[in-house]
Design an enzyme around this catalytic site. Structure first.
Site, short mmCIF file in Angstrom:
data_model
loop_
_atom_site.label_atom_id
_atom_site.label_comp_id
_atom_site.label_asym_id
_atom_site.label_seq_id
_atom_site.Cartn_x
_atom_site.Cartn_y
_atom_site.Cartn_z
N ASN A 51 0.81 -1.26 -0.01
CA ASN A 51 0.23 -0.04 -0.02
C ASN A 51 0.75 1.38 0.02
O ASN A 51 0.46 2.29 -0.37
CB ASN A 51 -0.86 0.17 1.17
CG ASN A 51 -1.54 1.39 1.56
OD1 ASN A 51 -2.27 1.86 0.49
ND2 ASN A 51 -1.24 1.99 2.46
N ARG A 108 -8.34 5.44 1.48
CA ARG A 108 -7.58 4.64 0.31
C ARG A 108 -6.58 5.75 -0.33
O ARG A 108 -5.69 5.21 -0.91
CB ARG A 108 -8.55 3.96 -0.68
CG ARG A 108 -9.30 2.86 0.19
CD ARG A 108 -10.13 2.27 -0.69
NE ARG A 108 -10.82 1.12 -0.09
CZ ARG A 108 -12.01 0.74 0.07
NH1 ARG A 108 -12.89 1.39 -0.86
NH2 ARG A 108 -12.50 -0.34 0.45
N ASP A 117 1.84 6.99 0.06
CA ASP A 117 0.81 6.14 -0.29
C ASP A 117 0.73 5.91 -2.00
O ASP A 117 0.77 6.81 -2.86
CB ASP A 117 -0.57 6.88 -0.13
CG ASP A 117 -1.65 5.75 0.02
OD1 ASP A 117 -1.52 4.76 0.71
OD2 ASP A 117 -2.57 5.99 -0.73
N ARG A 145 -0.19 -12.56 3.00
CA ARG A 145 -0.99 -11.58 3.66
C ARG A 145 -0.90 -10.01 3.00
O ARG A 145 0.25 -9.67 3.15
CB ARG A 145 -0.73 -11.69 5.30
CG ARG A 145 -1.18 -10.55 5.91
CD ARG A 145 -0.39 -10.24 7.18
NE ARG A 145 -1.03 -9.13 8.01
CZ ARG A 145 -0.97 -7.96 8.02
NH1 ARG A 145 0.05 -7.45 7.30
NH2 ARG A 145 -1.46 -7.40 9.14
N ASP A 147 -0.96 -6.70 3.58
CA ASP A 147 -1.02 -5.63 4.52
C ASP A 147 -1.78 -4.48 4.04
O ASP A 147 -1.67 -3.86 3.00
CB ASP A 147 0.38 -5.17 4.92
CG ASP A 147 0.60 -4.02 5.91
OD1 ASP A 147 0.15 -4.48 7.05
OD2 ASP A 147 0.72 -2.89 5.66
N HIS A 151 -6.81 -0.01 3.07
CA HIS A 151 -6.11 1.28 2.30
C HIS A 151 -6.05 1.09 0.76
O HIS A 151 -5.44 2.11 0.22
CB HIS A 151 -5.15 1.49 2.94
CG HIS A 151 -5.18 1.79 4.48
ND1 HIS A 151 -5.90 2.90 5.30
CD2 HIS A 151 -5.19 0.89 5.64
CE1 HIS A 151 -5.99 2.63 6.46
NE2 HIS A 151 -5.41 1.57 6.64
N GLU A 183 -5.67 -8.11 5.12
CA GLU A 183 -5.96 -7.36 6.26
C GLU A 183 -6.78 -6.21 6.00
O GLU A 183 -6.48 -5.34 5.51
CB GLU A 183 -4.49 -6.82 6.85
CG GLU A 183 -4.67 -6.56 8.36
CD GLU A 183 -4.09 -5.17 8.63
OE1 GLU A 183 -3.88 -4.78 9.76
OE2 GLU A 183 -3.78 -4.49 7.71
N ASN A 248 -3.22 -10.96 16.92
CA ASN A 248 -2.12 -10.71 16.03
C ASN A 248 -1.09 -9.71 16.42
O ASN A 248 -1.28 -9.50 17.77
CB ASN A 248 -2.46 -10.24 14.70
CG ASN A 248 -2.96 -8.79 14.47
OD1 ASN A 248 -3.00 -8.14 15.48
ND2 ASN A 248 -3.19 -8.35 13.07
C1 QV4 Z 1 3.97 8.86 13.22
C2 QV4 Z 1 2.43 9.70 13.70
C3 QV4 Z 1 1.83 10.01 12.64
C4 QV4 Z 1 2.76 11.19 11.97
C5 QV4 Z 1 4.28 10.67 11.65
C6 QV4 Z 1 5.09 11.74 11.25
O1 QV4 Z 1 1.73 8.50 14.32
O2 QV4 Z 1 0.51 10.52 12.84
O3 QV4 Z 1 2.25 11.51 10.74
O4 QV4 Z 1 4.63 9.68 12.86
O5 QV4 Z 1 6.35 11.20 10.71
C7 QV4 Z 1 5.22 3.83 12.66
C8 QV4 Z 1 4.85 4.55 14.04
C9 QV4 Z 1 3.94 5.67 13.63
C10 QV4 Z 1 4.66 6.64 12.77
C11 QV4 Z 1 4.78 5.73 11.50
C12 QV4 Z 1 5.41 6.76 10.42
O6 QV4 Z 1 4.43 3.72 15.07
O7 QV4 Z 1 3.79 6.50 15.05
O8 QV4 Z 1 3.70 7.78 12.41
O9 QV4 Z 1 5.68 4.78 11.76
O10 QV4 Z 1 6.75 7.04 10.66
C13 QV4 Z 1 3.04 -0.88 11.69
C14 QV4 Z 1 2.86 -0.27 13.16
C15 QV4 Z 1 2.75 1.35 13.01
C16 QV4 Z 1 4.01 1.79 12.47
C17 QV4 Z 1 3.99 1.26 10.99
C18 QV4 Z 1 5.01 1.79 9.90
O11 QV4 Z 1 1.61 -0.72 13.70
O12 QV4 Z 1 2.66 1.70 14.37
O13 QV4 Z 1 3.90 3.06 12.32
O14 QV4 Z 1 3.96 -0.16 11.07
O15 QV4 Z 1 6.10 1.19 10.47
C19 QV4 Z 1 -4.85 0.60 10.79
C20 QV4 Z 1 -4.63 0.11 9.45
C21 QV4 Z 1 -4.18 -1.29 9.49
C22 QV4 Z 1 -2.84 -1.32 10.28
C23 QV4 Z 1 -3.14 -0.90 11.60
C24 QV4 Z 1 -1.99 -0.81 12.66
O16 QV4 Z 1 -5.90 -0.03 8.69
O17 QV4 Z 1 -3.91 -1.62 8.24
O18 QV4 Z 1 -3.80 0.49 11.68
N1 QV4 Z 1 -2.12 -2.68 10.25
C25 QV4 Z 1 -1.09 -3.22 9.35
C26 QV4 Z 1 0.00 -3.99 9.89
C27 QV4 Z 1 0.83 -2.75 11.06
C28 QV4 Z 1 1.46 -1.75 10.28
C29 QV4 Z 1 0.64 -1.43 9.05
C30 QV4 Z 1 -0.38 -2.04 8.73
C31 QV4 Z 1 1.55 -0.35 8.11
O19 QV4 Z 1 -0.49 -4.96 10.59
O20 QV4 Z 1 1.69 -3.78 11.68
O21 QV4 Z 1 1.74 -0.68 11.11
O22 QV4 Z 1 1.97 -1.28 7.24
O23 QV4 Z 1 -5.95 0.00 11.26
CA CA Z 2 -3.76 3.76 -0.32
#
Ligand code: QV4
Ligand code: CA
Length: 445
Positions: A51, A108, A117, A145, A147, A151, A183, A248
């Site tokens: 994504n 999305r 994105d 899977r 991810d 989105h 997911e 998970n």
């Molecule tokens: C932060 C702030 C933002 C800000 C940004 C500025 O939160 O608001 O704009 O800094 O730079 C990490 C950090 C997060 C940070 C982001 C970008 O935790 O704080 O933003 O990086 O630097 C995993 C983790 C996230 C992590 C992300 C990317 O859970 O914490 O973000 O990886 O490294 C929704 C979705 C669902 C998602 C779920 C977690 O619908 O799809 O949230 N689940 C999947 C995965 C998950 C993964 C992602 C998606 C993204 O299972 O593990 O997120 O690939 O519900």
């Molecule tokens: Ca998207």
């Protein structure tokens, strides 16, 4: 690579290229693992992050030495340039990030927590993703899977999945397709639903683990006996579309919603009960979680056991088959491992002999397996129960393993005797460490 916090686990969810080099090893090591697993009937599914690319952190370098520049939106190792990403105009929010989950276009076309994105309506983007997944298919993986599927637009994702090659005939036979599961977190209350993704493959059913946690915690007046119709009538997907799990990697550390209801390895006793139920129950395609311990527990960023640079450690296996080195390896816990065998064995049979009294339940799967769980806080579960099984002696696969074979077979746990009526006497104390009994025809002594 992310150094602040120090090499967090979620670094993996910020791709810089599609090179198969990670903190877990090289492409060669990955290919070798897939090959060895396929040889012993273990299939590998890849968590595909398609994504987005990295967060908007400026200029940086990935673990395979590929560079990126988020000011210019460029990832030369793919390559992706500014034309391959959704623009701020297309997204429509001030920040360019998702701000409102009730706006389908935003969810999305905008950035999830600032992750750049990708625009999957572009054929260049579709083709790069296709090539990446086909590369993995060529190495022998059995599926993906996907991810953050919520989105991506379902029709665009579907087009990518349909463009993939068949799995290699050498390993899977002719005409086999990758097994895809998306997911999509949908617990009700948002316009994007899990039902939009059933045309692509299995879809995560997040209600499953939440509800199971609620029932096994006995919260909100829930009781085990209510599980008799656990499935679609609880607001979940039709069984054939659902991909189910107790927890998970996100919700076990409170990322991505789910709250305190979700059960994890941190509470092993009740966790084993919930997994045993899931594996014995004919709903969905089940997934067993396998984790590592992290400290302090409140710190949800801590990465896997690794060296000081962040390279993931090898998993040491103890003499009793459990994992060392801070790996939890729930999939190796006897009560869970043996229930996986139970599930495979009873596949295709229906729930029969259902019995439920408050927080005590028992049921059989056809004439092949029988499970009893006592989640009452004080009452012993005791009496004669219909097991559906043929007469004989059975080894309880919760309290032990059946070892040896033929006349030399013996049980390291408790043995149950089923009479000619298919009945057995059980006695499960409410304070037992494993307040369950599971027997099946493969564990007949
Ligand atoms: C932060 C702030 C933002 C800000 C940004 C500025 O939160 O608001 O704009 O800094 O730079 C990490 C950090 C997060 C940070 C982001 C970008 O935790 O704080 O933003 O990086 O630097 C995993 C983790 C996230 C992590 C992300 C990317 O859970 O914490 O973000 O990886 O490294 C929704 C979705 C669902 C998602 C779920 C977690 O619908 O799809 O949230 N689940 C999947 C995965 C998950 C993964 C992602 C998606 C993204 O299972 O593990 O997120 O690939 O519900
Ligand atoms: Ca998207």
């Amino acid at each position: 690579m992310v150094w602040s916090p120090h090499r967090p686990w979620w670094e993996r969810y910020q791709p810089v290229s599609y090179k198969l080099i990670s903190r877990s090893g090289s492409e060669q090591e990955f290919a070798d693992m897939v090959e060895r697993c396929n040889k012993v009937g273990v299939r590998i599914f890849v968590d595909a992050v398609i994504n987005h690319m990295t967060g908007d952190s400026g200029i940086g370098v990935g673990i395979a030495d590929s560079t990126f520049n988020t000011y210019e939106q460029s990832y030369p190792a793919v390559p992706y340039s500014i034309h391959d990403f959704n623009s701020k105009e297309k997204c429509g929010t001030q920040s360019g990030n998702i701000e409102n989950y009730n706006n389908v276009n935003e969810v999305r076309n905008c950035r999830l927590v600032s992750l750049l994105d990708l625009d999957q309506s572009k054929s260049w983007v579709k083709d790069r993703i296709r090539d990446y997944l086909n590369h993995l298919i060529r190495l022998g993986v059995a599926g993906f899977r996907v991810d953050a599927s919520k989105h991506m637009w379902p029709d665009e994702l579907k087009a990518i999945v349909e463009s993939l090659n068949d799995l290699p005939e050498t390993h899977f036979g002719a005409g086999q397709r990758a097994f895809v599961f998306t997911e999509v977190i949908d617990m009700g209350g948002e316009p994007i639903t899990k039902y939009e993704y059933t045309g692509i493959g299995r879809v995560t059913e997040f209600l499953y683990g939440m509800k199971l946690g609620e029932v096994f915690r006995r919260w909100n007046n829930q009781k085990l006996e209510y599980l008799q119709f656990f499935g679609e009538s609880w607001g979940m997907l039709p069984s054939g579309y659902a991909w189910t799990f107790v927890d998970n990697h996100d919700n076990q550390r409170k990322h991505g919603g789910g709250g305190d209801m979700v059960l994890t390895f941190w509470e092993p006793r009740v966790y084993k009960m919930a997994n045993a139920f899931m594996l014995a129950w004919p709903y969905g395609y089940t997934k067993v979680m396998s984790s590592y311990y992290w400290y302090p527990r409140e710190d949800t960023d801590v990465g896997p056991p690794a060296d000081s640079y962040g390279n993931t450690n090898t998993v040491p296996i103890n003499d009793d088959g459990s994992c060392g080195g801070n790996w939890a390896c729930e999939h190796r816990w006897r009560q869970i491992r043996n229930m996986v065998a139970f599930r495979n064995l009873v596949h295709g049979t229906a729930v029969e002999n259902w019995w439920g009294r408050g927080d005590q339940i028992a049921f059989s799967r056809g004439r092949k397996g029988f499970l009893a769980i006592n989640n009452d806080y004080s009452q012993t579960m005791s009496g004669e129960f219909y097991t559906g099984l043929p007469e004989g002696f059975y080894c309880d696969c919760i309290s032990g393993d059946m070892l040896g074979s033929g006349d030399n077979a013996y049980c390291t746990g408790q043995t149950l005797s089923v009479n000619s009526m298919g009945r057995t006497h059980i006695n499960i104390r409410s304070d037992s460490e494993n307040p369950m009994i599971a027997i099946h025809v493969d564990y007949k002594l």
